[in-house]
Design a protein around this motif. Structure first.
Motif, PDB file in Angstrom:
ATOM      1  N   THR A 280       0.827  -1.199   0.000  1.00  0.00           N
ATOM      2  CA  THR A 280       0.000   0.000   0.000  1.00  0.00           C
ATOM      3  C   THR A 280       0.866   1.255   0.000  1.00  0.00           C
ATOM      4  N   GLN A 281       2.141   1.124   0.372  1.00  0.00           N
ATOM      5  CA  GLN A 281       3.036   2.255   0.379  1.00  0.00           C
ATOM      6  C   GLN A 281       3.569   2.484  -1.034  1.00  0.00           C
ATOM      7  N   PRO A 282       4.063   3.719  -1.323  1.00  0.00           N
ATOM      8  CA  PRO A 282       4.673   3.958  -2.622  1.00  0.00           C
ATOM      9  C   PRO A 282       5.899   3.069  -2.782  1.00  0.00           C
ATOM     10  N   VAL A 283       6.186   2.701  -4.004  1.00  0.00           N
ATOM     11  CA  VAL A 283       7.300   1.796  -4.262  1.00  0.00           C
ATOM     12  C   VAL A 283       8.573   2.531  -4.627  1.00  0.00           C
ATOM     13  N   SER A 284       8.495   3.832  -4.790  1.00  0.00           N
ATOM     14  CA  SER A 284       9.645   4.634  -5.183  1.00  0.00           C
ATOM     15  C   SER A 284      10.832   4.367  -4.266  1.00  0.00           C
ATOM     16  N   GLY A 285      11.967   4.014  -4.846  1.00  0.00           N
ATOM     17  CA  GLY A 285      13.169   3.764  -4.081  1.00  0.00           C
ATOM     18  C   GLY A 285      13.249   2.380  -3.478  1.00  0.00           C
ATOM     19  N   VAL A 286      12.164   1.662  -3.441  1.00  0.00           N
ATOM     20  CA  VAL A 286      12.159   0.323  -2.861  1.00  0.00           C
ATOM     21  C   VAL A 286      12.105  -0.724  -3.967  1.00  0.00           C
ATOM     22  N   LEU A 287      11.151  -0.586  -4.860  1.00  0.00           N
ATOM     23  CA  LEU A 287      10.981  -1.507  -5.983  1.00  0.00           C
ATOM     24  C   LEU A 287      10.797  -0.707  -7.267  1.00  0.00           C
ATOM     25  N   GLY A 288      11.283  -1.254  -8.346  1.00  0.00           N
ATOM     26  CA  GLY A 288      11.001  -0.665  -9.641  1.00  0.00           C
ATOM     27  C   GLY A 288       9.570  -0.973 -10.043  1.00  0.00           C
ATOM     28  N   PRO A 289       9.053  -0.345 -11.104  1.00  0.00           N
ATOM     29  CA  PRO A 289       7.661  -0.558 -11.510  1.00  0.00           C
ATOM     30  C   PRO A 289       7.320  -2.019 -11.822  1.00  0.00           C
ATOM     31  N   LEU A 290       8.166  -2.719 -12.564  1.00  0.00           N
ATOM     32  CA  LEU A 290       7.879  -4.128 -12.874  1.00  0.00           C
ATOM     33  C   LEU A 290       8.007  -4.996 -11.631  1.00  0.00           C
ATOM     34  N   GLU A 291       9.012  -4.704 -10.804  1.00  0.00           N
ATOM     35  CA  GLU A 291       9.156  -5.448  -9.554  1.00  0.00           C
ATOM     36  C   GLU A 291       7.910  -5.270  -8.689  1.00  0.00           C
ATOM     37  N   ALA A 292       7.386  -4.052  -8.644  1.00  0.00           N
ATOM     38  CA  ALA A 292       6.186  -3.785  -7.851  1.00  0.00           C
ATOM     39  C   ALA A 292       4.988  -4.568  -8.376  1.00  0.00           C
ATOM     40  N   GLU A 293       4.825  -4.621  -9.693  1.00  0.00           N
ATOM     41  CA  GLU A 293       3.710  -5.393 -10.274  1.00  0.00           C
ATOM     42  C   GLU A 293       3.825  -6.867  -9.909  1.00  0.00           C
ATOM     43  N   VAL A 294       5.037  -7.402 -10.028  1.00  0.00           N
ATOM     44  CA  VAL A 294       5.270  -8.818  -9.724  1.00  0.00           C
ATOM     45  C   VAL A 294       5.030  -9.101  -8.244  1.00  0.00           C
ATOM     46  N   MET A 295       5.552  -8.231  -7.375  1.00  0.00           N
ATOM     47  CA  MET A 295       5.372  -8.449  -5.943  1.00  0.00           C
ATOM     48  C   MET A 295       3.911  -8.337  -5.542  1.00  0.00           C
ATOM     49  N   THR A 296       3.171  -7.418  -6.134  1.00  0.00           N
ATOM     50  CA  THR A 296       1.750  -7.285  -5.835  1.00  0.00           C
ATOM     51  C   THR A 296       1.012  -8.577  -6.162  1.00  0.00           C
ATOM     52  N   VAL A 297       1.351  -9.178  -7.290  1.00  0.00           N
ATOM     53  CA  VAL A 297       0.738 -10.459  -7.676  1.00  0.00           C
ATOM     54  C   VAL A 297       1.085 -11.540  -6.658  1.00  0.00           C
ATOM     55  N   LEU A 298       2.358 -11.637  -6.303  1.00  0.00           N
ATOM     56  CA  LEU A 298       2.776 -12.678  -5.356  1.00  0.00           C
ATOM     57  C   LEU A 298       2.155 -12.466  -3.975  1.00  0.00           C
ATOM     58  N   TRP A 299       2.133 -11.223  -3.504  1.00  0.00           N
ATOM     59  CA  TRP A 299       1.523 -10.947  -2.192  1.00  0.00           C
ATOM     60  C   TRP A 299       0.029 -11.259  -2.208  1.00  0.00           C
ATOM     61  N   SER A 300      -0.656 -10.929  -3.301  1.00  0.00           N
ATOM     62  CA  SER A 300      -2.109 -11.146  -3.342  1.00  0.00           C
ATOM     63  C   SER A 300      -2.454 -12.624  -3.461  1.00  0.00           C
ATOM     64  N   ARG A 301      -1.635 -13.401  -4.137  1.00  0.00           N
ATOM     65  CA  ARG A 301      -1.912 -14.830  -4.304  1.00  0.00           C
ATOM     66  C   ARG A 301      -1.661 -15.596  -3.012  1.00  0.00           C
ATOM     67  N   GLY A 302      -0.598 -15.224  -2.288  1.00  0.00           N
ATOM     68  CA  GLY A 302      -0.330 -15.853  -0.996  1.00  0.00           C
ATOM     69  C   GLY A 302       0.169 -17.280  -1.055  1.00  0.00           C
ATOM     70  N   GLU A 303       0.694 -17.683  -2.197  1.00  0.00           N
ATOM     71  CA  GLU A 303       1.267 -19.027  -2.328  1.00  0.00           C
ATOM     72  C   GLU A 303       2.386 -18.979  -3.364  1.00  0.00           C
ATOM     73  N   PRO A 304       3.318 -19.944  -3.307  1.00  0.00           N
ATOM     74  CA  PRO A 304       4.399 -19.951  -4.286  1.00  0.00           C
ATOM     75  C   PRO A 304       3.852 -20.056  -5.709  1.00  0.00           C
ATOM     76  N   MET A 305       4.484 -19.317  -6.635  1.00  0.00           N
ATOM     77  CA  MET A 305       4.009 -19.276  -8.021  1.00  0.00           C
ATOM     78  C   MET A 305       5.157 -19.509  -9.000  1.00  0.00           C
ATOM     79  N   THR A 306       4.832 -20.071 -10.147  1.00  0.00           N
ATOM     80  CA  THR A 306       5.796 -20.243 -11.226  1.00  0.00           C
ATOM     81  C   THR A 306       5.860 -18.958 -12.055  1.00  0.00           C
ATOM     82  N   VAL A 307       6.871 -18.873 -12.907  1.00  0.00           N
ATOM     83  CA  VAL A 307       6.992 -17.727 -13.806  1.00  0.00           C
ATOM     84  C   VAL A 307       5.737 -17.619 -14.666  1.00  0.00           C
ATOM     85  N   ARG A 308       5.274 -18.724 -15.182  1.00  0.00           N
ATOM     86  CA  ARG A 308       4.095 -18.736 -16.056  1.00  0.00           C
ATOM     87  C   ARG A 308       2.866 -18.197 -15.332  1.00  0.00           C
ATOM     88  N   GLU A 309       2.675 -18.595 -14.078  1.00  0.00           N
ATOM     89  CA  GLU A 309       1.529 -18.132 -13.290  1.00  0.00           C
ATOM     90  C   GLU A 309       1.624 -16.632 -12.993  1.00  0.00           C
TER      91      GLU A 309
END
Length: 124
Positions: A4-33
């Motif tokens: 929920t915090q801004p990602v500036s300085g912590v994660l790049g834009p693509l990293e933020a998109e990927v992390m948001t997906v992983l955090w929301s899913r709440g389980e280990p994921m493959t690259v394809r998923e």
């Protein structure tokens, strides 16, 4: 748990998109998923290799764990949100001085001090 915090300085834009997906899913994921979930919200889809590179870099930074599965990996967050990533980076960069700074900040704010004491009292 999505960031929920801004990602500036912590994660790049693509990293933020990927992390948001992983955090929301709440389980280990493959690259394809991860790619499928990220691309569901994008006008221009990302290539498989782009998502794979982002995940590998996040694992190298210690933000994700990865476990071999077949010819690929499953990725899982090691940190709960962007604040956790920022704290981890500050502590790794400044060590004991960072912890002392956090404690000094908590002492100046009664509400924060109560929260810190409660966290320290919890069972590991």
């Amino acid at each position: 748990m999505p960031a929920t915090q801004p990602v500036s300085g912590v994660l790049g834009p693509l990293e933020a998109e990927v992390m948001t997906v992983l955090w929301s899913r709440g389980e280990p994921m493959t690259v394809r998923e991860v790619r499928a979930d990220v691309n569901a919200a994008r006008e221009t889809p990302l290539a498989y290799t782009t998502v794979m590179t982002v995940l590998a870099r996040l694992a190298e930074k210690g933000i994700l764990s990865r476990v071999r599965e077949g010819r690929g990996y499953r990725y899982e967050p090691l940190v709960g949100d962007t604040a956790g990533i920022a704290v981890r980076e500050v502590v790794r960069g400044f060590g004991e001085a960072a912890i002392a700074g956090f404690v000094d900040e908590a002492r100046a704010d009664p509400k924060l001090l109560r929260r810190l004491r409660a966290l320290l009292a919890e069972e590991p």
